[in-house]
Design an enzyme around this catalytic site. Sequence first.
Site: not given
Ligand code: IPE
Ligand code: IPE
Ligand code: MG
Length: 235
Positions: A12, A15-16, A25, A29, A59, A61, A123, A180, A188
């Site tokens: 996770d 984006g941030r 963002r 990725h 979710e 999507w 692995l 996480r 999540s």
């Molecule tokens: C969980 O992360 C899903 C993945 C890492 C693929 P999200 O960033 O989508 O989760 P929420 O929305 O913060 O719970």
């Molecule tokens: C995790 O990073 C990757 C996916 C869920 C695809 P995020 O895209 O959720 O990044 P944040 O949480 O918005 O920073």
């Molecule tokens: Mg996230």
Amino acid sequence: MVIPQHVAIILDGNGRWAKSKGMPRNYGHVRGAKNLEVICEDAYNMGIKYLTVYLFSTENWRRSKDEVDALMRLFRQYTKTCIKTARDNNMKVRVLGDPSALDPDLQESLRRLVESSKDNTGLNFQIAINYGSRDEIIRAVRRVAGDCREGKLRPEEITESLFSGYLDTAEVPDPDLLIRTSGEQRLSNYLLWQLAYTEFYFTEVPWPAFTKEELQKAIEKFNSRDRRYGGLKGE
Ligand code: IPE
Ligand code: IPE
Ligand code: MG
């Protein structure tokens, strides 16, 4: 130091992380996907046997079309690279989740990835894509119900271990450690059944900045815990 056999990661904070660098963002990725290749190799060198990562949830999507499109493009590329990495590093790849909602060409690459790596003995690498734990459980329940209806299975034969065999993780032992990244402390919709007795480790470090040293820290923390399975340690 005890090395956990199976580590599951919720990657996770892409984006941030990108935002903090003044970047879009999607840049996060791209860097996150690159980091996954590095961590995969580090994990194996440290003696981890199973690594399961969350790439895209059922979710996810709901994100903007632009972001979903960019992620799908990235998964296409990543899957192709992974076919080579799996071959070079003797990795056996499994896919968790429901691929049917993905574009047919991505489904095909994922099939090729799984097929071409199925006899590898290094692995065990599970990628969860269009994965949601509730969805996985419902798909499993439907198949169990189907087998009962066809007379292949009697309801009283349904046990925890039989049911586990209907999940996407059928051949995979439960995770010992869940990590996480990026500060959120929730699941999540990840591996709800499989994480019943897993130790959780949360770190503020966002995924693209997560290093081998961070992984080692998580494992040290795991070692300092008094692991119990309902009873007393060592029982
Ligand atoms: C969980 O992360 C899903 C993945 C890492 C693929 P999200 O960033 O989508 O989760 P929420 O929305 O913060 O719970
Ligand atoms: C995790 O990073 C990757 C996916 C869920 C695809 P995020 O895209 O959720 O990044 P944040 O949480 O918005 O920073
Ligand atoms: Mg996230």
